[in-house]
Design an enzyme around this catalytic site. Structure first.
Site, PDB file in Angstrom:
ATOM      1  N   VAL A 180       0.833  -1.191   0.000  1.00 25.49           N
ATOM      2  CA  VAL A 180       0.000   0.000   0.000  1.00 25.49           C
ATOM      3  C   VAL A 180       0.874   1.248   0.000  1.00 25.49           C
ATOM      4  CG1 VAL A 180      -1.806   1.247   1.214  1.00 25.49           C
ATOM      5  CG2 VAL A 180      -1.775  -1.248   1.273  1.00 25.49           C
ATOM      6  N   CYS A 181       0.651   2.105  -1.000  1.00 26.87           N
ATOM      7  CA  CYS A 181       1.353   3.385  -1.122  1.00 26.87           C
ATOM      8  C   CYS A 181       2.868   3.127  -1.140  1.00 26.87           C
ATOM      9  CB  CYS A 181       0.917   4.316   0.009  1.00 26.87           C
ATOM     10  SG  CYS A 181       1.482   6.004  -0.177  1.00 26.87           S
ATOM     11  N   GLN A 182       3.621   3.759  -0.257  1.00 23.45           N
ATOM     12  CA  GLN A 182       5.070   3.527  -0.220  1.00 23.45           C
ATOM     13  C   GLN A 182       5.367   2.057   0.075  1.00 23.45           C
ATOM     14  OE1 GLN A 182       6.974   5.025   3.255  1.00 23.45           O
ATOM     15  NE2 GLN A 182       8.963   5.325   2.270  1.00 23.45           N
ATOM     16  N   MET A 236      -1.536  -1.028  -4.145  1.00 21.97           N
ATOM     17  CA  MET A 236      -2.559   0.019  -4.028  1.00 21.97           C
ATOM     18  C   MET A 236      -1.893   1.379  -3.986  1.00 21.97           C
ATOM     19  SD  MET A 236      -5.355  -1.106  -1.175  1.00 21.97           S
ATOM     20  CE  MET A 236      -5.748   0.586  -0.759  1.00 21.97           C
ATOM     21  N   GLY A 256       3.802  -0.328  -1.097  1.00 22.53           N
ATOM     22  CA  GLY A 256       3.714  -1.006  -2.384  1.00 22.53           C
ATOM     23  C   GLY A 256       5.042  -0.963  -3.115  1.00 22.53           C
TER      24      GLY A 256
END
Lengths: 352, 264
Positions: free
Chosen positions: A144-146, A168, A148
């Site tokens: 998720v985000c960073q 994501m 990811g």
């Protein structure tokens, strides 16, 4: 102007003031709010980093375990904010065995932790623990985000450990024109910043995020409290979000410097020049099925930063899914609660 | 018969009240030659100008009975823009203390004698603060220009509504439109090729000032017999050195046996 119009304007102004004051009083009574709620069990901890399991033990399950890798810059409880706003709860309800890596709070002794420590030490440790706990040979990763970006790097470095990779709102190409955050940090002297502060204060990151949309995030958001006055549930929701947004851990200095310089300033992931722990990160090594989820109105990770992944990974089973919302809405909006768990769960079932 | 108060006046009174609040003396800054936080006087001046101009819009509108309101708004917003362009806001509302002529002179003095090293550190700090001020002012000018553009855009939106014969709008809508205009102007500013670099320069200068301050502070710590930053960092490195081998010797998660091994 008519006297009626005058009266209406004056009344609206008075009402706005009253409702803001009322909301402030009610918020003070509510604080502190409870976050999370989905039952979980500790799997592993080294005193700072922790691995949690949600739902029943995965051993014997036909479905591979799903390990969520969150960003370093915020707390992962956003994924389990409250019972009716919880991606984790929805995935558990859909029958998935969910694990969550909580990076914890770096203290000053963690100043020298590098990205190699985070990716090849902590994440690798958690994947080994998940495999042991579940009996699975490889795990599904949801970055998720960073987180990811970190999960993507891990998948390239240790492809056999990852069965499938879902991402994501994950930045991949940091040099696209509409990536304002990337433009903001391009000329910052990260060496000086880390040398001066050691660990980079969470407050500094928050100020940077607010500077992306200063009036909306610092003025309009609080004016909207007037609409929530008298609705304790809505105010509690607001407070949970507020708590999460500003609950930003300090960043381990070395890892922060590497992330900003290598990704934001030098765009090494896209350039093919990224090396972590002495090992080149070749995205073509990622051959497992990949689902790339992005948000159409994301002001932190614009779609242009996520979508180039298609041409970089070696996976033949690559899919994207666009969420019609923003970077925060994809976690907590009603639309996200309806669509995101079903999309993830459906993809995990289909690509088995 | 009492004249009805102008609706503009009604919501502008709100701004006026905010301006009065902003103008109130900051008790934390009392007695300090150089308040370390936001400059209350500058802030109040800017805010006062804003409220004053908007209040005049309301007054003129009342006097003219709503006739030439569009021209009035345009004129007053132009005045307002001019005023705002000279308000010395610092980066993110922070105005570092000014360097006086005496300071400039002190910076040119050679750092000699037994206290030379301390003097050199203080000179470094002063230079860093001066650089920070210059960088922050450059950023503030760009932000002020954007604020002015936002005001003009806001005026355009109001005039468009009035030209169509519509009521200006309610208070909440007025505020939302103001935020929208402000964000649009800010987005245009950020899209400029040079603004992100200007903002980064201001941050770099601020961090350099903190670094210089820490160097001064470290000297004081040492003289007071307290741990210096360098000593604390050495201890932190030792903690890390102890933790890393502990992690590598930690029992690994059990691996599944290979089928071929089981067969044997």
């Amino acid at each position: 102007m008519s006297a009626t119009g005058v009266s209406a304007t004056a009344s609206e102004l008075a009402l706005l003031s009253q409702r803001l004051a009322q909301a402030a009083r009610e918020l003070a009574q509510l604080s502190p709010v409870k976050v999370g709620g989905t039952p979980r069990e500790p799997v592993w901890s080294d005193g700072k980093r922790s691995l949690w399991r949600y739902g029943p033990a995965g051993k014997g399950s036909r479905r591979p375990p799903l390990l969520i890798v969150y960003a370093l810059v915020n707390r992962p409880y956003m994924l389990d904010l409250q019972p009716d706003r919880s991606l984790i709860a929805a995935l558990v309800a859909a029958g998935h065995s969910v694990y969550l890596l909580d990076w914890g709070t770096p203290d000053r002794a963690d100043r020298a932790l590098s990205l190699a420590d985070y990716v090849l030490r902590f994440l690798d440790e958690c994947i080994a623990r998940v495999r042991a706990a579940s009996g699975a040979r490889a795990v599904d990763l949801l970055g998720v985000c960073q987180g990811g970006t970190l999960a993507l790097c891990y998948s390239a470095l240790k492809p056999k450990q990852v069965r499938r990779l879902a991402l994501m709102v994950t930045p991949v190409d940091f040099h696209t024109r509409d990536n304002l955050l990337a433009r903001f940090v391009r000329d910052i002297d990260i060496d000086l910043l880390v040398r001066t502060y050691g660990n980079v204060p969470g407050e500094l990151l928050n100020a940077t995020f607010l500077a992306l949309r200063p009036l909306r995030l610092s003025v309009q958001k609080y004016l909207s409290l007037a609409d929530l006055a008298g609705d304790r549930e809505a105010l509690a929701n607001f407070l949970r979000m507020e708590q999460w947004i500003f609950d930003s851990p300090d960043q381990a200095g070395t890892a922060f410097r590497e992330f900003v310089q290598w990704f934001y300033q030098q765009n090494r992931l896209v350039e093919g020049t990224l090396v972590i722990g002495g090992r080149p990160v070749d995205l073509k090594s990622v051959t497992c099925p990949v689902l790339n989820v992005y948000a159409l109105q994301d002001h932190l990770v614009p779609p242009s930063a996520s979508l180039p992944l298609a041409g970089l990974v070696g996976s033949r089973q690559y899919r994207t899914w666009a969420f019609d919302g923003g970077h925060i809405g994809i976690y907590v909006s009603a639309r996200a609660q309806r669509q995101l768990p079903a999309t993830l769960s459906g993809w995990l079932r289909e690509s088995l | 018969m009492t004249a009805a108060p102008d609706p503009w006046r009604a919501w502008l009174d709100g701004w006026q009240r905010l301006a009065e609040a902003a103008a109130a003396p900051n008790p934390l800054a009392a007695g300090l030659a150089s308040p370390p936080g936001p400059d209350p006087a500058s802030f109040a001046a800017g805010y006062g100008a804003f409220a004053e101009a908007l209040a005049r819009v309301g007054e003129r509108a009342t006097q003219s009975g709503g006739g030439p309101l569009e021209q009035t708004i345009a004129r007053e917003l132009a005045v307002l823009r001019e005023k705002f362009s000279s308000v010395p806001f610092g980066a993110a509302g922070f105005t570092p203390p000014s360097a006086s002529a005496a300071l400039e002179s002190a910076l040119r003095a050679p750092a000699l004698g037994p206290f030379g090293p301390s003097q050199a550190l203080l000179q470094d700090l002063a230079r860093a603060m001066t650089s920070w001020q210059a960088a922050a002012e450059q950023q503030a000018q760009r932000l002020a220009r954007a604020a002015g553009e936002a005001l003009v855009a806001y005026g355009d939106r109001l005039r468009a509504l009035l030209a169509r014969g519509e009521q200006p709008f309610g208070v909440r809508q007025a505020l939302d439109v103001w935020v929208e205009c402000g964000e649009d102007a800010y987005a245009r500013l950020c899209a400029d090729d040079d603004y992100p670099a200007i903002q980064a320069r201001a941050l770099n200068a601020a961090v350099a000032a903190v670094a210089a301050w820490r160097a001064v502070s470290d000297t004081q710590q040492r003289l007071l017999g307290l741990p210096t930053r360098a000593e604390v960092e050495a201890l932190e490195a030792r903690v890390q050195a102890v933790e890393k081998p502990a992690a590598t010797t930690r029992p690994r998660a059990p691996q599944r046996k290979r089928r071929s091994a089981r067969r044997r």
